[in-house]
Scaffold this motif. Structure first.
Motif, mmCIF file in Angstrom:
data_model
loop_
_atom_site.group_PDB
_atom_site.id
_atom_site.type_symbol
_atom_site.label_atom_id
_atom_site.label_comp_id
_atom_site.label_asym_id
_atom_site.label_seq_id
_atom_site.Cartn_x
_atom_site.Cartn_y
_atom_site.Cartn_z
ATOM 1 N N UNK A 142 -36.550 12.939 -53.932
ATOM 2 C CA UNK A 142 -35.219 12.474 -54.309
ATOM 3 C C UNK A 142 -34.144 13.252 -53.553
ATOM 4 N N UNK A 143 -33.019 12.567 -53.288
ATOM 5 C CA UNK A 143 -31.844 13.250 -52.760
ATOM 6 C C UNK A 143 -31.815 13.363 -51.254
ATOM 7 N N UNK A 144 -32.829 12.803 -50.570
ATOM 8 C CA UNK A 144 -32.902 12.938 -49.115
ATOM 9 C C UNK A 144 -31.940 11.988 -48.404
ATOM 10 N N UNK A 145 -31.680 10.829 -48.990
ATOM 11 C CA UNK A 145 -30.781 9.848 -48.381
ATOM 12 C C UNK A 145 -30.396 8.840 -49.457
ATOM 13 N N UNK A 146 -29.560 7.909 -49.119
ATOM 14 C CA UNK A 146 -29.405 6.743 -49.983
ATOM 15 C C UNK A 146 -30.674 5.906 -49.834
ATOM 16 N N UNK A 147 -30.932 5.063 -50.790
ATOM 17 C CA UNK A 147 -32.075 4.145 -50.719
ATOM 18 C C UNK A 147 -33.444 4.804 -50.740
ATOM 19 N N UNK A 148 -33.567 5.907 -51.446
ATOM 20 C CA UNK A 148 -34.890 6.480 -51.658
ATOM 21 C C UNK A 148 -35.639 5.604 -52.656
ATOM 22 N N UNK A 149 -36.860 5.206 -52.298
ATOM 23 C CA UNK A 149 -37.646 4.360 -53.203
ATOM 24 C C UNK A 149 -38.828 5.120 -53.766
ATOM 25 N N UNK A 150 -39.119 4.928 -55.022
ATOM 26 C CA UNK A 150 -40.330 5.542 -55.576
ATOM 27 C C UNK A 150 -41.551 4.668 -55.295
ATOM 28 N N UNK A 151 -42.717 5.278 -55.265
ATOM 29 C CA UNK A 151 -43.969 4.513 -55.254
ATOM 30 C C UNK A 151 -44.401 4.331 -56.701
ATOM 31 N N UNK A 152 -44.695 3.098 -57.058
ATOM 32 C CA UNK A 152 -45.076 2.794 -58.443
ATOM 33 C C UNK A 152 -46.529 2.330 -58.467
ATOM 34 N N UNK A 153 -47.326 2.902 -59.350
ATOM 35 C CA UNK A 153 -48.720 2.488 -59.528
ATOM 36 C C UNK A 153 -48.935 2.212 -61.007
#
Lengths: 240, 240
Positions: free
Chosen positions: B130-141
């Motif tokens: 988190x916090x590296x750029x705008x539009x950070x996406x999580x991986x969801x499983x």
């Protein structure tokens, strides 16, 4: 030293959601707080109230607000929202490492027990739930963290257990009998109190019941913090 | 069935506050979520970051926001606050009783393991903190809750253990060797992984380490929810 915290929690019979909410959070200056609320009535409505209260309290604790002030704030918020028509009990047990104390905050007619060796003290001054009026004050008790200290906190489901059958729970007597065993771990204490209550209700608890036990022990192990949760689930969508 | 959750957590050697924050909350529609964040660097600054992230996530989860959206919101809030100069990993493991699944959300380069009987799968697709750029996406499983399922989640302190000495930790191998024992409880798994890492660091962990294990078992006991916390304290004002 090591502080051990154990909780045991059961729903009212045939009700899928507990009106009791119990959560543990880290305090911003070290230590942890355990927050327990019991919303009026049972089921979904009670759950929403107790979750709202716990959420408010842990949000403020996380900002460094002192425990007593969080209880007053949660009470005012509940009173503002519900105009005194819905109330909730609240207990906070905080391990405050900056002062070396356990800080106990109570807005709950149900008493608390503080045990040191053979000595069992009951704290039962009158205490008013949150949301009953403006100016609700919590009772605050501060105790030095020292080996052998045991604190027992619970919701009123424990107090009322057995009343239906005319054999009411005697929390102090049950506690004393378990403490006579050699140095019982806190989970054993919590389980014994809850088990006795459920048994007095013929295994059909007449109310949600939550029991919380804190115990300070001489340090025996490593530097590792540990947490364990056990969550029974019946198929799907039943427990809360 | 019963879901058992266990965590073990240790600070970087000679640092009084862990940069890792781990909290468990009840979900508004039943079930629980475990939230683990690791703030950049170590000590007090890292703690503030990981607490901010966890606070944001649990606040939104409590309002019923879906897990992936909470991760995006926490990332945006962190990026807005720190302009990409400070980052944090995030893992969320949610027991979603309405869908009968465990939902795993990951913004953490460190992989996760999913075990069923003899089969051990590693989830190691690239994942950005988190916090590296705008539009950070999580991986969801998303995984169906079924007996025998084990999920292992950890912060990068586990991955980096032993590197200083040239004997890096092999998480998968340690996990496999513990799983060969008969049906190890989740606390044993978490303790074994953490213990191996600390031992590879000569009992002076080079980083904060947190290990989280979820296990689904056939129902063996009663209807009681249980929680236990063990918190070693050195005198006063040392642990966090």
């Amino acid at each position: 030293m090591e502080v051990q915290i154990a909780a045991a929690k059961v729903n009212k019979y045939a009700v899928s959601e507990s009106g009791d909410t119990l959560e543990v959070i880290e305090r911003p200056n070290g230590g942890v707080s355990v927050v327990l609320a019991d919303g009026q009535s049972s089921g979904r409505g009670a759950k929403a109230i107790s979750q709202m209260v716990v959420r408010k309290v842990i949000g403020l604790l996380a900002e460094g607000v002192r425990d007593g002030a969080t209880a007053r704030a949660a009470s005012d918020a509940l009173f503002t929202d519900k105009q005194g028509k819905v109330i909730s009990t609240l207990n906070i047990a905080s391990l405050d490492l900056s002062s070396g104390t356990i800080v106990l905050t109570r807005n709950n007619p149900a008493p608390m027990f503080i045990c040191r060796g053979e000595q069992i003290d009951i704290l039962k001054e009158e205490s008013i739930p949150l949301g009953t009026s403006r100016n609700v004050r919590p009772l605050i008790t501060e105790i030095t963290i020292e080996p052998g200290l045991i604190v027992v906190i619970y919701t009123d489901g424990l107090v009322h257990a057995g009343k239906r059958r005319g054999t009411p729970m005697d929390v102090g007597a049950t506690l004393r009998s378990v403490l006579e065993e050699q140095d019982p771990p806190p989970q054993m204490l919590a389980d014994a109190l809850l088990g006795q209550a459920v048994s007095l209700d013929d295994n059909r608890p007449a109310d949600d019941i939550s029991v919380l036990v804190l115990k300070v022990t001489p340090r025996v192990g490593d530097n590792v913090r540990r947490m364990a949760v056990r969550l029974p689930i019946d198929g799907v969508a039943r427990v809360s």
